[in-house]
Structures are given as structure tokens and as C-alpha cells.
Design an enzyme around this catalytic site. Sequence first.
Site, PDB file in Angstrom:
ATOM      1  N   LYS A 108       0.841  -1.206   0.000  1.00  0.00           N
ATOM      2  CA  LYS A 108       0.000   0.000   0.000  1.00  0.00           C
ATOM      3  C   LYS A 108       0.876   1.255   0.000  1.00  0.00           C
ATOM      4  O   LYS A 108       2.058   1.192   0.378  1.00  0.00           O
ATOM      5  CB  LYS A 108      -0.934  -0.011   1.214  1.00  0.00           C
ATOM      6  CG  LYS A 108      -0.234  -0.048   2.565  1.00  0.00           C
ATOM      7  CD  LYS A 108      -1.209  -0.409   3.686  1.00  0.00           C
ATOM      8  CE  LYS A 108      -0.505  -0.435   5.037  1.00  0.00           C
ATOM      9  NZ  LYS A 108      -1.360  -1.019   6.083  1.00  0.00           N
ATOM     10  N   ARG A 118     -11.207  -0.604  14.100  1.00  0.00           N
ATOM     11  CA  ARG A 118     -10.985   0.248  12.943  1.00  0.00           C
ATOM     12  C   ARG A 118     -11.901  -0.270  11.852  1.00  0.00           C
ATOM     13  O   ARG A 118     -13.008   0.217  11.694  1.00  0.00           O
ATOM     14  CB  ARG A 118      -9.494   0.202  12.557  1.00  0.00           C
ATOM     15  CG  ARG A 118      -9.051   1.351  11.716  1.00  0.00           C
ATOM     16  CD  ARG A 118      -7.554   1.341  11.471  1.00  0.00           C
ATOM     17  NE  ARG A 118      -7.085   0.142  10.775  1.00  0.00           N
ATOM     18  CZ  ARG A 118      -5.827  -0.023  10.380  1.00  0.00           C
ATOM     19  NH1 ARG A 118      -4.911   0.892  10.635  1.00  0.00           N
ATOM     20  NH2 ARG A 118      -5.475  -1.120   9.738  1.00  0.00           N
ATOM     21  N   TYR A 128      14.010  30.797   9.630  1.00  0.00           N
ATOM     22  CA  TYR A 128      12.732  31.425   9.966  1.00  0.00           C
ATOM     23  C   TYR A 128      12.499  31.409  11.467  1.00  0.00           C
ATOM     24  O   TYR A 128      12.769  30.408  12.147  1.00  0.00           O
ATOM     25  CB  TYR A 128      11.590  30.665   9.294  1.00  0.00           C
ATOM     26  CG  TYR A 128      11.496  30.865   7.805  1.00  0.00           C
ATOM     27  CD1 TYR A 128      11.459  32.140   7.247  1.00  0.00           C
ATOM     28  CD2 TYR A 128      11.411  29.766   6.960  1.00  0.00           C
ATOM     29  CE1 TYR A 128      11.347  32.308   5.873  1.00  0.00           C
ATOM     30  CE2 TYR A 128      11.296  29.932   5.586  1.00  0.00           C
ATOM     31  CZ  TYR A 128      11.262  31.204   5.049  1.00  0.00           C
ATOM     32  OH  TYR A 128      11.147  31.368   3.699  1.00  0.00           O
ATOM     33  N   MET A 156      10.792  25.007   3.417  1.00  0.00           N
ATOM     34  CA  MET A 156      10.121  24.211   2.381  1.00  0.00           C
ATOM     35  C   MET A 156      11.105  23.399   1.550  1.00  0.00           C
ATOM     36  O   MET A 156      10.867  22.230   1.241  1.00  0.00           O
ATOM     37  CB  MET A 156       9.299  25.132   1.470  1.00  0.00           C
ATOM     38  CG  MET A 156       8.424  24.355   0.503  1.00  0.00           C
ATOM     39  SD  MET A 156       7.474  25.395  -0.605  1.00  0.00           S
ATOM     40  CE  MET A 156       6.321  26.157   0.500  1.00  0.00           C
TER      41      MET A 156
HETATM   42  C1  LIG Z   1      -0.541  -1.913   6.866  1.00  0.00           C
HETATM   43  C2  LIG Z   1      -1.117  -3.233   7.298  1.00  0.00           C
HETATM   44  C3  LIG Z   1      -0.284  -4.345   7.463  1.00  0.00           C
HETATM   45  C4  LIG Z   1       1.227  -4.264   7.426  1.00  0.00           C
HETATM   46  O1  LIG Z   1       1.692  -3.828   8.692  1.00  0.00           O
HETATM   47  P1  LIG Z   1       3.232  -3.596   9.006  1.00  0.00           P
HETATM   48  O2  LIG Z   1       3.223  -3.201  10.447  1.00  0.00           O
HETATM   49  O3  LIG Z   1       3.695  -2.510   8.125  1.00  0.00           O
HETATM   50  O4  LIG Z   1       3.951  -4.878   8.762  1.00  0.00           O
HETATM   51  C5  LIG Z   1      -0.894  -5.566   7.726  1.00  0.00           C
HETATM   52  N1  LIG Z   1      -2.235  -5.666   7.845  1.00  0.00           N
HETATM   53  C6  LIG Z   1      -3.065  -4.613   7.704  1.00  0.00           C
HETATM   54  C7  LIG Z   1      -4.528  -4.794   7.863  1.00  0.00           C
HETATM   55  C8  LIG Z   1      -2.530  -3.357   7.449  1.00  0.00           C
HETATM   56  O5  LIG Z   1      -3.350  -2.302   7.348  1.00  0.00           O
END
Ligand SMILES: *Cc1c(COP(=O)(O)O)cnc(C)c1O
Length: 370
Positions: A40, A140, A262, A310
Amino acid sequence: MRPAPDACEPCLTVDLDALAANFHAIRARGPAAETAPVLKADAYGTGAAPVGRRLWAEGARTFYVARASEGGTLRAALGPDRPARIYVLDGCPVGAAPRLLAHDLVPVLNGLDQVEHWSLAAPRGGRLPCALHIDTGLNRLGLRPEEATALADAPGRLNRLDVDLVMSHLACGGIPDHPMNPVQRDRFVAAAARFPEARKSLASSGAAFQSQDYAFDMIRAGISLYGGGPFDAPDPRIVPVATLDAPIVQVRSLRPGETVGYGATYTVDRPLRMAVIALGYADGVLRTLSPGGYGWLAGRRCQMLGRISMDLIAMDVTEVADAAPGQRVELFGPNLAIDTVARQAGTVSYELLTRIAARVPRVHLGETPE
Ligand SMILES: *Cc1c(COP(=O)(O)O)cnc(C)c1O
């Protein structure tokens, strides 16, 4: 190290051989389980196309993304010769089914509404593959255990679907020995037992390195593939993958009493040599990294001075006698562990990596299959 594509600009270098080493280190944590890379957010900012192809070459056959659009991009990058299973963690929200179908993606269904949406997309008389996400305490996404049980008790509601995987996600997987981990594991075992045909998956990087009790049939491996320790700290079993560096634009001498940057937040208290490097928060470096953060130049840690702006960061290079424009300063990588830098910025390695901006070119080292 291969030179940056542009010597005048920052670069994120991604070592695919190191990535492969981490993949095999994670795989060894669950020898009976499949290790499925999580790609992802463009493989945590490292480039999902080269990363996905290399991991396929290392034996990975199942991948995870968050969004259907990411799945489509990954499917195209893998091409027809790499028919990977791609699970989409967002599942099947309203309107997502056509895209999931078009790219041969498998949704991780997160609620009874999604079970319904995906079922409606099944061809007449046919079934669609899916995974089920059971929420065991993270609160979640996912079906509550009692919803999953109700679903299992009403098989008619699943007669258009093939549930090939049941998964859950730990709230404290990155915290070894947290009491919530075995509690979630027990809930998962109980709820998943109602789907005996499906494979089971609970562990991400953290849980995989805690105990083999969490591996089940599939480890979903994210951060530790990309060089982050499984417990938000450097770990000797994981090698660095990503290096962020940027060239010095200018070196100048400062006199006591002058201020830097800054807000004039840093006041010089002794004669000082300062380098300004071509990197800033628009490149994804968190402003909270200064004060307290460092760059690495010529074998030394050089303290950041004043605020990050920036496009530029100032650093104390008094100890590096020959510091000069063009030399490259490492922000994280083999010399500055990503978990340590993340802590200095008040965050975790995940955020540090995924924030690296699109304007920073990625260079991949090691064998990169086409
Ligand atoms: C992002 C995610 C993972 C991977 O987790 P890591 O801690 O990066 O290994 C696994 N399962 C779900 C549902 C996730 O959202």
C-alpha cells in the site's frame, strides 16, 4: 552506491537486495506460512512496481494494497506473467466493485454491507473470491466477531462468495508482550473457526517477530520489508532498505550572535560552519525533525540548525573541514537508522517513509526485473 539521477537534487535510494533479504528474514519467522508483502501507499513510498516485481522473483505470490486504485496500478506493473493474488484492504465500498473486477482484485470485506455489495457483483450462478476481516479489538475496520458468527450461521448470505481468507489486525502488534495481543489472538481463533475452509492471517511485521503463534497461514509483511524494525526501533534482523540523501547547496561561516532560519530560533554561540542542503518539508521531511535531528556527512552526525523550511535544511558542519557544495548528506539510511530518525521527529518509520514527496526521485539498486 549508484549516483543519484540528478546530482543537484535529493534522492530516495531503494536497495532491492536488502528488501529481498528482509523478505526472507520475515519468511523465516513463519516457515509454514506464506509471507504476503503489503504494498500500500506505493510500497510505503519505495515504489510498488519495482518492489512488487522483485518480491515476485523472490517467491511472493500474494500482495496487499489499501485502495482498489493501488491494486489496479500494481496489477499493471506485474503484468500478465505474474498472476499474483492482490487483496484490497479497503474492501468493497459502494461503487468499488467494477474496478475490483476489472483488475482481478480480491476485496477484504470489512462489514456486512460490503458482503452485500460484493455479492451483488457476482455473475449469475457464479461466485466471487473474497477475504473477511474480523475486528478483534483494533476497532478500525472489520466485522465484529458476533457479526462474523451470524454470517457463518446464515450460509445463504455467502452463497455468491468464496471466502478464501479470514484475517484480523492487532492493535499492539508492534509492542511485544502487550496483554492485548493474546486476547486478540484468542478472539481471532474462535471467530475464524467458523470458516474452516478459509486460510487464516493475523500477523503483520510486529507480531511475526514476536512469536510463531501469530503466523497462522499468512504473514502480512509491511514495514520490516522496507527496513523498519518490527517494534519501532532498529532491529538487527532487519537491514536498511531506503536511503534519503540530498546535496549541499551552500556552505557559509557564521559569527556568534547571528541567528539561523525562519523565526530566528537558533542563535549562534561560537564560530560555526553551516551547510544548507537541498531538502525541505516539501520533500516530505517533517518539520518536527529540527531541532534535534541530524544529517550524516563524511562519517559524522551533523546537527540541524533552526527550522526546516520548504526546500532547505541548515546543518552544523564545523567538524567536517572540507564540507563543500555538491557533497551528499544522508538523512536516513545505513548510517542513520530510520526508526531513530522517526523517533527524533516524534513519529514512526511508516510516516517518515510514506511522506517522502513525489518530487524526490526514487532510484532502485539491485536486480530489478522488468
Ligand atoms: C498496513 C497493514 C499491514 C502491514 O503492517 P506492518 O506493520 O507494516 O507490517 C498488515 N495488515 C493490515 C490490515 C494493514 O493495514
